[in-house]
Each structure stands twice: as structure tokens, then as C-alpha cells.
Write an enzyme that holds these catalytic residues in place. Structure first.
Site, PDB file in Angstrom:
ATOM      1  N   ASN A  11       0.866  -1.187   0.000  1.00 41.97           N
ATOM      2  CA  ASN A  11       0.000   0.000   0.000  1.00 41.97           C
ATOM      3  C   ASN A  11       0.902   1.236   0.000  1.00 41.97           C
ATOM      4  O   ASN A  11       1.518   1.545   1.012  1.00 41.97           O
ATOM      5  CB  ASN A  11      -0.896  -0.046   1.251  1.00 41.97           C
ATOM      6  CG  ASN A  11      -1.736   1.209   1.396  1.00 41.97           C
ATOM      7  OD1 ASN A  11      -1.810   2.040   0.480  1.00 41.97           O
ATOM      8  ND2 ASN A  11      -2.374   1.356   2.552  1.00 41.97           N
ATOM      9  N   TRP A  12       0.956   1.903  -1.135  1.00 41.01           N
ATOM     10  CA  TRP A  12       1.867   3.064  -1.248  1.00 41.01           C
ATOM     11  C   TRP A  12       1.312   4.313  -0.585  1.00 41.01           C
ATOM     12  O   TRP A  12       1.990   5.319  -0.498  1.00 41.01           O
ATOM     13  CB  TRP A  12       2.138   3.365  -2.731  1.00 41.01           C
ATOM     14  CG  TRP A  12       2.869   2.296  -3.465  1.00 41.01           C
ATOM     15  CD1 TRP A  12       3.338   1.114  -2.961  1.00 41.01           C
ATOM     16  CD2 TRP A  12       3.225   2.305  -4.851  1.00 41.01           C
ATOM     17  NE1 TRP A  12       3.954   0.395  -3.948  1.00 41.01           N
ATOM     18  CE2 TRP A  12       3.900   1.103  -5.121  1.00 41.01           C
ATOM     19  CE3 TRP A  12       3.033   3.217  -5.891  1.00 41.01           C
ATOM     20  CZ2 TRP A  12       4.396   0.795  -6.381  1.00 41.01           C
ATOM     21  CZ3 TRP A  12       3.521   2.905  -7.147  1.00 41.01           C
ATOM     22  CH2 TRP A  12       4.195   1.707  -7.384  1.00 41.01           C
ATOM     23  N   LYS A  13       0.042   4.278  -0.217  1.00 39.12           N
ATOM     24  CA  LYS A  13      -0.607   5.463   0.381  1.00 39.12           C
ATOM     25  C   LYS A  13      -0.415   6.666  -0.553  1.00 39.12           C
ATOM     26  O   LYS A  13      -0.382   6.473  -1.769  1.00 39.12           O
ATOM     27  CB  LYS A  13      -0.096   5.685   1.806  1.00 39.12           C
ATOM     28  CG  LYS A  13      -0.190   4.388   2.633  1.00 39.12           C
ATOM     29  CD  LYS A  13      -0.014   4.552   4.098  1.00 39.12           C
ATOM     30  CE  LYS A  13      -0.193   3.200   4.773  1.00 39.12           C
ATOM     31  NZ  LYS A  13      -0.093   3.248   6.227  1.00 39.12           N
ATOM     32  N   HIS A  96      -9.572   0.917   5.559  1.00 34.65           N
ATOM     33  CA  HIS A  96      -8.241   1.139   6.135  1.00 34.65           C
ATOM     34  C   HIS A  96      -8.368   2.139   7.278  1.00 34.65           C
ATOM     35  O   HIS A  96      -9.181   3.070   7.213  1.00 34.65           O
ATOM     36  CB  HIS A  96      -7.296   1.674   5.046  1.00 34.65           C
ATOM     37  CG  HIS A  96      -5.863   1.678   5.491  1.00 34.65           C
ATOM     38  ND1 HIS A  96      -5.363   2.656   6.314  1.00 34.65           N
ATOM     39  CD2 HIS A  96      -4.848   0.825   5.253  1.00 34.65           C
ATOM     40  CE1 HIS A  96      -4.075   2.393   6.559  1.00 34.65           C
ATOM     41  NE2 HIS A  96      -3.747   1.278   5.925  1.00 34.65           N
ATOM     42  N   GLU A  98      -6.718   4.604   8.092  1.00 33.47           N
ATOM     43  CA  GLU A  98      -6.569   6.018   7.702  1.00 33.47           C
ATOM     44  C   GLU A  98      -7.868   6.542   7.090  1.00 33.47           C
ATOM     45  O   GLU A  98      -8.180   7.729   7.213  1.00 33.47           O
ATOM     46  CB  GLU A  98      -5.368   6.161   6.761  1.00 33.47           C
ATOM     47  CG  GLU A  98      -4.058   6.055   7.541  1.00 33.47           C
ATOM     48  CD  GLU A  98      -2.916   5.402   6.791  1.00 33.47           C
ATOM     49  OE1 GLU A  98      -2.918   5.382   5.562  1.00 33.47           O
ATOM     50  OE2 GLU A  98      -2.006   4.878   7.482  1.00 33.47           O
ATOM     51  N   GLU A 168      -4.901  -5.090  10.865  1.00 33.43           N
ATOM     52  CA  GLU A 168      -3.898  -4.037  11.009  1.00 33.43           C
ATOM     53  C   GLU A 168      -4.157  -3.273  12.305  1.00 33.43           C
ATOM     54  O   GLU A 168      -5.009  -2.366  12.339  1.00 33.43           O
ATOM     55  CB  GLU A 168      -3.986  -3.044   9.840  1.00 33.43           C
ATOM     56  CG  GLU A 168      -3.597  -3.612   8.509  1.00 33.43           C
ATOM     57  CD  GLU A 168      -3.023  -2.523   7.590  1.00 33.43           C
ATOM     58  OE1 GLU A 168      -1.908  -2.714   7.102  1.00 33.43           O
ATOM     59  OE2 GLU A 168      -3.680  -1.492   7.381  1.00 33.43           O
ATOM     60  N   GLY A 174       2.767   2.408  10.699  1.00 31.35           N
ATOM     61  CA  GLY A 174       3.668   3.534  10.492  1.00 31.35           C
ATOM     62  C   GLY A 174       4.415   3.970  11.747  1.00 31.35           C
ATOM     63  O   GLY A 174       4.994   5.045  11.803  1.00 31.35           O
ATOM     64  N   SER A 214       3.799  -1.966  10.236  1.00 31.81           N
ATOM     65  CA  SER A 214       5.258  -1.860  10.401  1.00 31.81           C
ATOM     66  C   SER A 214       6.022  -3.129   9.998  1.00 31.81           C
ATOM     67  O   SER A 214       7.069  -3.441  10.587  1.00 31.81           O
ATOM     68  CB  SER A 214       5.623  -1.458  11.838  1.00 31.81           C
ATOM     69  OG  SER A 214       5.165  -0.139  12.097  1.00 31.81           O
ATOM     70  N   GLY A 235       2.946  -1.109   4.245  1.00 33.89           N
ATOM     71  CA  GLY A 235       2.933   0.306   3.886  1.00 33.89           C
ATOM     72  C   GLY A 235       4.337   0.782   3.567  1.00 33.89           C
ATOM     73  O   GLY A 235       4.868   0.549   2.469  1.00 33.89           O
ATOM     74  N   GLY A 236       4.980   1.407   4.554  1.00 30.78           N
ATOM     75  CA  GLY A 236       6.286   2.039   4.367  1.00 30.78           C
ATOM     76  C   GLY A 236       7.306   1.202   3.609  1.00 30.78           C
ATOM     77  O   GLY A 236       7.932   1.685   2.655  1.00 30.78           O
TER      78      GLY A 236
HETATM   79  P1  13P Z   1       3.189   0.433   7.596  1.00 24.92           P
HETATM   80  O1  13P Z   1       3.713  -0.840   7.008  1.00 24.92           O
HETATM   81  O2  13P Z   1       3.887   1.661   7.075  1.00 24.92           O
HETATM   82  O3  13P Z   1       3.088   0.381   9.077  1.00 24.92           O
HETATM   83  O4  13P Z   1       1.668   0.598   7.062  1.00 24.92           O
HETATM   84  C1  13P Z   1       0.818  -0.458   7.183  1.00 24.92           C
HETATM   85  C2  13P Z   1      -0.410  -0.135   6.438  1.00 24.92           C
HETATM   86  O5  13P Z   1      -1.176   0.736   6.821  1.00 24.92           O
HETATM   87  C3  13P Z   1      -0.667  -0.874   5.204  1.00 24.92           C
HETATM   88  O6  13P Z   1      -1.959  -0.639   4.756  1.00 24.92           O
END
Ligand code: 13P
Length: 256
Positions: A11-13, A96, A98, A168, A174, A214, A235-236
Site C-alpha cells: 500500500n503506497w498510500k 483502512h 486512515e 492491522e 507507520g 510496520s 505500507g512504508g
Molecule cells: P506500515 O507498514 O507503514 O506500518 O503501514 C501499514 C499499512 O497501513 C498498510 O496498509
């Protein structure tokens, strides 16, 4: 859907523009193998989806939308629908944290989106997870149950195998704080037992459940080794093509 397959989703956000995204896909395509038991998915920004859909080899890498609106068309300025994404993406993230906490999406929105995705032949990845305060108050299971019931209320047992669930924990997203394997196992077992309660053992057993929060190239193998974890939502670490490729490599090893 086959639980013998590991699903690795990046997930590149709100990161990587059109050129960066295309370059990333070019590099990733060189290292991703077509593997019977590992499915690789990237969720870039909406802006880049169409370009990447023309570039990608779907047997190798699939595409996911990070978001969409649940109605199919109409006067909804600024929105993109699942019906417009049909044929461009194979998966879509729904619920999600967010979306839930930054954009105040409710379970009702989440439920409508799960339906819209299924209706448009897109597999929803329904994200669930507790916040730190809910965890501290020992409410993790209740939160997971509420989010599952909220998101899946209109999904039939025949449709359930289209759905992927991603656990999650919000406090692990993050933050660099990893959930320990035991906590992940407990949460995913609670998710599966709730699915059983709602749909019966057979339907529930077939649902792929991912862990996210993470995850790095160093920690990926630990989670993939857990019997209840069917893949990862990253994510990251997915923003770095080397790190993401290394996580995919761990999935090949775990599925040999
Ligand atoms: P991180 O891997 O950056 O913690 O993000 C997880 C995430 O929200 C994937 O959707």
C-alpha cells in the site's frame, strides 16, 4: 479462495507520482517470479492506476485501489467508483484505518464499499484493527467483531471467498511498533472464529487473512511463518522496491 496462496500487498498510500510509480513497477517486474502460491499486489495512488494497468503483467503483479466511492456513477464531485475501476484493478482496500480515522468513514460506508467492490468484480481487502486505547481497555476482540459485522453485513457466504481480511492494529501502522506474533495469532484466531460464527466453518476457513503494521524485510518471515497468516499488507517498506522484493522473496521461501 485458496489459503495455500500468500498474498503480499504493498500500500503506497499518498506516495510516488506517475513517473516514479512506473519506474518502480519496471524494477519490480524484473524480480517478481510468476509463482503458483504467491500473489503480489500493489496499491498505488488513484492517479497512477490506469498507466500502471497498461504496463503491468497481471500474471506477475496485480493492482489494488486504495479507495473508491461506493455508488457506481452520479453527481459525486471528486469521487471515483468501483465500476470505473473495474478491469483496471483486481483488488481494493476498504476500511483502512486512515480512511476510518482521518476521513471519518463509518462501518456503513465500509459495508457499502465491500458490496460495491464485489458487485464490480473487485476483491475487497477489508481492514480491521484496534487503536491503542481500545487495546489498553482490553477491547480488541469487540472492535474486531464490530468491524467485521459492520463491513460484511451484506456479504453472502457464496461471496465471502471474494473477500480478504487484513488485521492491522492501528497502533502498529507507520510507528515501527511490531505486534508480537502471539498477539497477531490471537487477533486472527478471533477474526476467524467470528467468521465461523457468521458463515460457518467451511466458508470461514477459506478466507485469506493478512497481517499489516510496520512489517519490514526483516520481520516479514516471522509473520509469514504463522499458520494463521495468509499474507501481508505493507505500507512504508513497500515504497522501497528492494525491501518489497525482499519481502516477496520471503513469501516464496515460506510457500515452497
Ligand atoms: P506500515 O507498514 O507503514 O506500518 O503501514 C501499514 C499499512 O497501513 C498498510 O496498509
Amino acid at each position: 479462495m485458496a489459503r495455500d496462496k500468500a498474498l503480499i500487498v504493498g500500500n503506497w498510500k499518498m506516495n510516488l507520482g506517475v513517473h516514479e510509480a512506473s519506474l518502480y513497477l519496471h524494477k519490480l517486474s524484473k524480480v517478481v517470479k510468476i509463482h503458483r502460491n504467491v500473489e503480489v499486489v500493489i496499491a498505488p495512488t488513484m492517479l497512477t492506476l490506469q498507466t500502471l494497468s497498461l504496463q503491468v503483467n497481471l500474471r506477475q503483479i496485480k493492482l489494488a485501489a486504495q479507495n473508491f466511492y461506493w455508488r457506481d456513477h452520479g453527481a459525486y464531485t471528486g469521487e471515483v467508483s468501483a465500476s470505473q475501476l473495474r478491469g483496471i484493478v483486481q483488488f481494493a482496500l476498504v476500511g483502512h484505518s486512515e480512511r476510518r480515522y482521518v476521513f471519518n468513514e463509518s462501518d456503513k460506508d465500509t459495508r457499502a464499499k465491500v458490496q460495491a467492490a464485489i458487485r464490480n468484480d473487485i476483491r475487497p481487502i477489508l481492514c480491521v484493527g484496534e487503536t491503542l486505547s481500545e487495546r489498553t481497555a482490553n477491547e480488541t476482540k469487540d472492535v474486531l467483531f464490530d468491524q467485521l459485522i459492520g463491513g460484511l453485513a451484506n456479504v453472502t457466504s457464496e461471496e465471502l471467498d471474494r473477500v480478504v481480511i487484513a488485521y492491522e492494529p492501528v497502533w502498529a501502522i507507520g510507528t515501527g511498533k511490531n505486534a508480537v506474533p502471539e498477539d497477531v495469532m490471537n487477533a486472527i484466531q478471533a477474526i476467524r472464529s467470528q467468521l465461523k460464527h457468521l458463515y460457518g466453518a467451511k466458508a470461514a476457513d477459506g478466507v485469506q487473512v493478512l497481517y499489516g503494521g510496520s512489517v519490514t524485510a526483516d520481520s516479514a518471515a516471522t509473520y509469514l511463518a504463522l499458520p494463521d497468516v495468509d499474507g501481508l499488507l505493507i505500507g512504508g517498506a513497500s515504497l522501497d522496491d528492494h525491501a518489497f522484493a525482499s519481502i516477496i522473496e520471503k513469501a516464496y521461501v515460506s510457500k515452497k
